[in-house]
Design an enzyme around this catalytic site. Structure first.
Site, mmCIF file in Angstrom:
data_model
loop_
_atom_site.group_PDB
_atom_site.id
_atom_site.type_symbol
_atom_site.label_atom_id
_atom_site.label_comp_id
_atom_site.label_asym_id
_atom_site.label_seq_id
_atom_site.Cartn_x
_atom_site.Cartn_y
_atom_site.Cartn_z
ATOM 1 N N GLU A 102 -45.628 30.195 78.799
ATOM 2 C CA GLU A 102 -44.233 30.753 79.142
ATOM 3 C C GLU A 102 -43.320 29.577 78.833
ATOM 4 O OE1 GLU A 102 -43.543 32.346 82.668
ATOM 5 O OE2 GLU A 102 -44.106 34.469 82.415
ATOM 6 N N LEU A 103 -43.465 28.378 79.539
ATOM 7 C CA LEU A 103 -42.847 27.340 79.296
ATOM 8 C C LEU A 103 -42.628 26.895 77.884
ATOM 9 C CD1 LEU A 103 -41.136 25.078 80.780
ATOM 10 C CD2 LEU A 103 -43.204 23.656 81.221
#
Length: 1152
Positions: A90-91
């Site tokens: 996600e990051l």
């Protein structure tokens, strides 16, 4: 990701969500995150929620879509965040695709994230097991990058709720700010932006001032406005100050500076009619704020001194842009980053002209040669290109060809003639030209609606006419809705009027030159041609006696303006025996300050008058009978101390604004005033002879009423339920009637110094400011909590006040609470100190209160909120411990009987105990080995015991501290007499950052000084191998004379880079400037100095307490630094013999 799947993702800008939160569910889902999402929902923030998504080893297409469809990526970093490959993937997406990334460090040190160390690092390593080195490196770099983004740290907040509100508020502000595209089409704007961004160096945390210089019309304001629209949203506060020179009165320097700073702060802080009494207010209000400021069209150094005198006025990362035609201002104000705006290239100039003339980037077929010809004779001046292009728009080739011969005379840059073409293009009719000349001669800078009112009857279609002039770049409307004209255009317009009759000014339409106006009035040579006179009487040194024929020939005079500086005397007088002059009935504007007439001529018919401004006049009355004032909208007679009566205003049914301030002789208002259905503003302050206002005459339109200092007023003025601002201070009113509870528009009520007021007034809940100073009220009742909208509440010097309800702490919007001088309050409720539920700070002032009035017991319920507590001049010996838990700043100046302080909270950053001459002991925070306080002022606290002194010097003084002392303490391992010392070091053992703490000893103040106030500016020059680093600490305010020698303890940091790592020694040289009274500054004698080299401190940099830092090569000559450096080498032995302590170095220079 496959091509087919990636093509289905949302295109950039098609936002489905406001926020995408990335988090570790096991750490925050059920607590912090759930509450934060509720706050988002309450504020209308649409956040993505992944409750229905089953997590797997890698994120799926749905999450990728959600991330790319979210405007903001919110990364909540916790101890288990790196234990999930899902979170790390996600990051990666967020860092690559989010328009904006925000961070929250929840129970974790950003350094652990940045370096992947500690428990966080171990979790990361476990997640990386079985992954490729490339995947690991991508994750690692993303964690490092996100940790470098400044965000909220949970360990720095006493209240998670407050932190959540702050996060939600920041996101709301980001969502509300949409970058303007208004300037994107401008030719060359990207090149201008690139050059400005290079000079602004946005990545730096310093405060930087950038100057923009070039000739009038080059486009400085436009470039600055485009820059402002692009970047201002990234700052906490911003302001674009238009036409600074037009807002500044050059005659009375200090007063003008105050007024200019008032305007600046009002716009910056969005506070209407702000008032200040010294120039330090800007620094006090803005020194912790990251601000973006544009000061446009500056022409005097005093303007910069009033608005941006020192970089330390503003918070870290602030940027200030100054535009001017006066390049020397940059040199005298130490502005070293300068953008010289150059003329556009030939192709850019043609494009600018084409956009204005044809609304496209290049000339249409058949017009190119003509367009090139016009572009050439403007010499590429953008203003000329725009004005001429607008004037030629829509014309045929034949019309262009007919106009070109008249343009060629301006081939060599005669700007006035270029602009004159734009004026001539307004057509053969008079309407647009008349509007232009009226504004150039009379109304530049006036409110647009007022100009429309004054001209609408004489110039049909005035509003549309103004819009035409705006479209043709002959004027513009400011953000404050004022009509503004470039000063070159203004000069051109006035030149046109001057040429109407070069040698006989009385035959021109407008008279604006003081000398010519004097001659016309003295010689009675005015004619029917004159439409307006604008006479600055301060520009004329001679006195002038006006005869009865002064205006007789000016039958068509519509606008009369005689004005002066407030401090100047009147220059216009009447011939002996004259009480009045006959004025033309055509007058619409009668603006005559210090008018010598005692009454209006009975022959003067005011049927056309729209505005009367006759401040400080000699008028005793205006007209007899019922004057025809149907056009009148505004009447200002303030300061007309001889005015005894007003005329019957029955015919003034359009009157909106009536100012009678300081009309001391006025005894009553005409009954007709209560029938004025449009009256919105009524100012009667200091009408000392005014009879009580009649009841039962409602003015439904009235929103502003000021009856302060009207001693005859004994009944509450119930004349409108629509009033928003009521000032009834210093009157004999004994009570507020219950009917005020239905005044639902009221937001400000001031009844200070109403000595007959004994009961707390029952006011509506809409009131946000309530001032009841110096009244005889005895109790603040429990229903005070019903006033939930209060932001400011003051009861200064209410000596009859005995009791304050604890329910005052239920005021959730309160920002200012002041009970100074309430000496008879039995006990201030403990809730005032600990029980407010606020998301913002509270300023609580309790100066000069009773000795035993502080609470004895703690409250039952407490909340965390930042409290600024002022206890100036009190006579208690100690302070109960439950008074201080919430304070971040406390002032105890002149508490001369105070002997000890309780344990102070870790949140305290500022302690001011000047002249607490009995103070003996201070208590450390329990269990804290490092308890930093940024600012500690203990001037003349000579009884401090050794434990307290050690606490201040060794543990607390993280910024700076001042306390009595004549010798440098042994804590400082390097000590010397005088203002300099040398430390021998081992260069091989230096790395990282070096922090030092310094001590300088200053002597007692001269006993013959009559001024108590003191300010000290201390600098330190640290000379290394190839460069000198200069530290300049913030100005230290003492507020009193030093009764004995004092220690100034100072903290700072030094980054050791290749060019300033010393060979074998570091030389320290200290300087101090002392300011006794503005602007006098003298060098202060430093008796002794000392330095201790320390490990880096975990405290963050703060501009209020830590110094500014600058480094320059040794060959640069600043303040005789070369000679200082030479001294450090040639007189080493001499200094070594003076040193009072061992010169230990390597042990103290290790960096953790």
């Amino acid at each position: 990701m496959s091509a087919s799947s990636s093509s289905s993702l949302l295109a950039s800008g098609q936002w489905k969500y406001d926020v995408f939160p990335s988090f570790s569910g096991q750490d925050v889902r059920r607590n912090f995150l759930s509450h934060l999402l509720c706050e988002f929902k309450r504020k209308g923030i649409n956040s993505f929620v992944d409750d229905q998504i089953r997590r797997s080893e890698s994120i799926g297409l749905e999450l990728v879509r959600a991330i790319r469809a979210s405007r903001i990526g919110l990364v909540i970093l916790t101890k288990n965040y790196a234990s999930s490959s899902w979170c790390l993937d996600e990051l990666l997406e967020i860092m690559d695709y989010s328009q904006k990334v925000m961070t929250v460090f929840y129970d974790i040190n950003p350094s652990d994230v940045r370096k992947q160390r500690g428990d966080f690092g171990m979790a990361f390593e476990r997640t990386c097991e079985g992954k490729t080195e490339k995947e690991k490196q991508r994750w690692s770099q993303a964690l490092t990058n996100v940790a470098n983004i400044a965000g909220e740290h949970s360990d720095k907040w006493d209240s998670e709720a407050a932190m959540m509100i702050k996060i939600a508020t920041d996101i709301t502000n980001m969502l509300n700010f949409t970058p303007s595209r208004d300037f994107d089409h401008l030719v060359g704007i990207e090149a201008h932006m690139a050059k400005m961004n290079s000079l602004l160096c946005m990545e730096s945390n310093e405060v930087r001032v950038v100057g923009m210089w070039g000739p009038a019309g080059i486009g400085k304001t436009t470039i600055a406005r485009a820059l402002y629209n692009r970047v201002s949203g990234d700052f906490q506060l911003s302001v674009f100050m238009e036409n600074v020179k037009g807002s500044y009165n050059k005659s009375d320097s200090y007063s003008s500076k105050l007024r200019l700073q008032e305007q600046f702060l009002s716009e910056m802080l969005n506070l209407k009619d702000m008032r200040i009494n010294h120039l330090g207010v800007a620094e006090e209000r803005l020194n912790s704020r990251k601000v973006f400021i544009v000061l446009d069209d500056v022409d005097h150094l005093e303007q910069l001194e009033a608005l941006a005198n020192e970089p330390r006025w503003f918070g870290a990362g602030s940027r200030i842009v100054v535009t001017t035609e006066h390049k020397h201002l940059f040199k005298v104000h130490d502005i070293n980053h300068i953008y010289e705006v150059d003329f556009p290239s030939w192709s850019e100039a043609l494009q600018i002209f084409s956009q204005s003339a044809f609304k496209q980037d290049s000339p249409p077929e058949g017009f190119r040669d003509l367009a090139v010809e016009v572009t050439q004779f403007t010499n590429h001046l953008p203003l000329g290109l725009c004005v001429l292009g607008s004037s030629l728009r829509g014309k045929s080739k034949t019309e262009w060809s007919h106009q070109l011969p008249s343009l060629k005379a301006s081939l060599h840059g005669d700007i006035e003639k270029i602009l004159k073409v734009g004026y001539d293009s307004l057509g053969n009719g008079d309407r647009y030209k008349m509007i232009f000349l009226h504004i150039a001669c009379l109304f530049d800078g006036e409110k647009e609606d007022r100009v429309i009112q004054l001209l609408e009857n004489s110039i049909p279609g005035i509003k549309y006419g103004i819009s035409v002039l705006v479209e043709r770049a002959l004027l513009y409307i400011s953000s404050g809705k004022r009509i503004m004209m470039h000063h070159l255009l203004q000069q051109m317009g006035r030149g046109i009027v001057r040429r109407q009759s070069a040698h006989e000014p009385g035959k021109r339409q407008f008279l604006i030159e003081s000398q010519e106006i004097y001659d016309v009035l003295a010689d009675d040579t005015g004619t029917a041609s004159v439409l307006g006179i604008s006479f600055n009487m301060s520009d004329e040194s001679r006195e002038l006696l006006l005869g009865k024929r002064a205006f007789r020939g000016m039958h068509n005079l519509q606008f009369l303006r005689f004005y002066k500086k407030k401090s100047d005397k009147a220059k216009l007088h009447l011939h002996e025996g004259l009480d009045c002059l006959q004025l033309p009935r055509t007058l619409k504007l009668l603006h005559w300050e210090a008018c010598p007439m005692k009454h209006m001529s009975f022959r003067f018919r005011p049927e056309c008058l729209i505005v009367i401004k006759m401040k400080e006049s000699n008028l005793k009355k205006l007209w007899e009978g019922v004057p025809i004032l149907r056009s009148l909208k505004k009447m200002e007679l303030g300061g007309s101390t001889s005015l005894e009566e007003l005329p019957d205003l029955s015919e003034a049914m359009n009157l909106e604004h009536l100012n009678l301030q300081n009309c001391h002789s006025l005894m009553k208002l005409p009954p007709s005033i209560w029938k004025l259905s449009k009256l919105d503003f009524l100012h009667l302050e200091a009408c000392r002879s005014l009879e009580p206002l009649p009841a039962n005459y409602p003015l439904h339109s009235l929103s502003y009423l000021n009856v302060s200092n009207c001693p005859q007023l004994k009944e509450f003025p119930e004349i409108s339920t629509e009033i928003e601002h009521l000032d009834a201070s210093s009157t004999a009113i004994p009570e507020v009637p219950p009917s005020i509870d239905s005044w639902f528009s009221l937001h400000t009520l001031d009844m200070s110094e109403c000595e007959n007021l004994t009961e707390f007034p029952l006011v509506p809940s809409t009131v946000s400011e309530l001032h009841l100073d110096s009244t005889d009220i005895q109790e603040v009742p429990p229903w005070i909590s019903d006033l939930y909208g209060l932001t400011q509440f003051t009861m200064l010097h209410c000596t009859k006040l005995r009791k304050i309800s604890p329910r005052i702490c239920e005021l959730g919007q309160l920002e200012l609470l002041n009970f100074n001088g309430c000496i008879n309050v039995e006990k201030f409720p403990a809730e005032m100190f600990q029980s407010f539920s606020l998301s913002h700070g509270l300023d609580l002032s309790l100066d000069f209160i009773g000795k035993n009035s502080l609470p004895t017991f703690p409250p039952e319920e407490t909340h965390d909120f930042p409290l600024r507590l002022n206890l100036f001049g009190n006579d208690f010996e100690s302070i109960p411990h439950h008074v201080v838990p919430q304070v971040y700043s406390i002032s105890l100046t002149d508490c001369i009987y105070l002997r000890w302080l309780p344990e102070l909270p870790g949140s305290l950053s500022e302690l001011d105990a000047n002249n607490c001459v009995s103070l003996e002991s201070l208590s450390p925070t329990f269990g804290s080995s490092h308890d930093p306080k940024l600012v500690l002022r203990l001037v003349n606290c000579s009884k401090l015991d050794q434990r307290a002194r050690k606490l201040v010097i060794q543990r607390w003084a993280c910024g700076y501290a001042v306390l009595p002392g004549s010798k440098v303490p042994n804590y400082f391992t390097h000590r010397a007499r005088g203002s300099s010392l040398t430390i021998n070091i081992d260069r091989r053992k230096l790395y990282g950052s070096l922090r030092f703490k310094a001590c300088v000893v200053l002597p007692r103040s001269n006993k013959f000084d009559v001024v108590n106030f003191r300010r000290f500016k201390i600098s330190c020059y640290v000379i290394g191998r190839h460069s000198t680093t200069v530290y300049k600490w913030p100005e230290i305010y003492a507020h009193c004379r030093l009764q004995e020698s004092h220690l100034f303890i100072l903290n700072s940091y030094l980054t050791l880079e290749e060019d300033n790592i010393p060979e074998s020694e570091i030389f320290f040289y200290f300087k101090c400037l002392e300011s006794k009274e503005y602007p006098v500054t003298v060098s202060a004698n430093i008796l002794r100095c000392g330095v201790k080299l320390l490990e880096p401190c975990s405290c963050e940099y703060d501009r209020k307490a830590h110094p500014e830092l600058s480094t320059f090569p040794l060959e640069d000559d600043e303040g005789n630094i070369n000679s200082i450096g030479e001294t450090s080498r040639s007189k080493k032995r001499e200094r070594s013999s003076v040193a009072e302590g061992p010169e230990r170095s390597s042990k103290n220079l290790r960096i953790g």
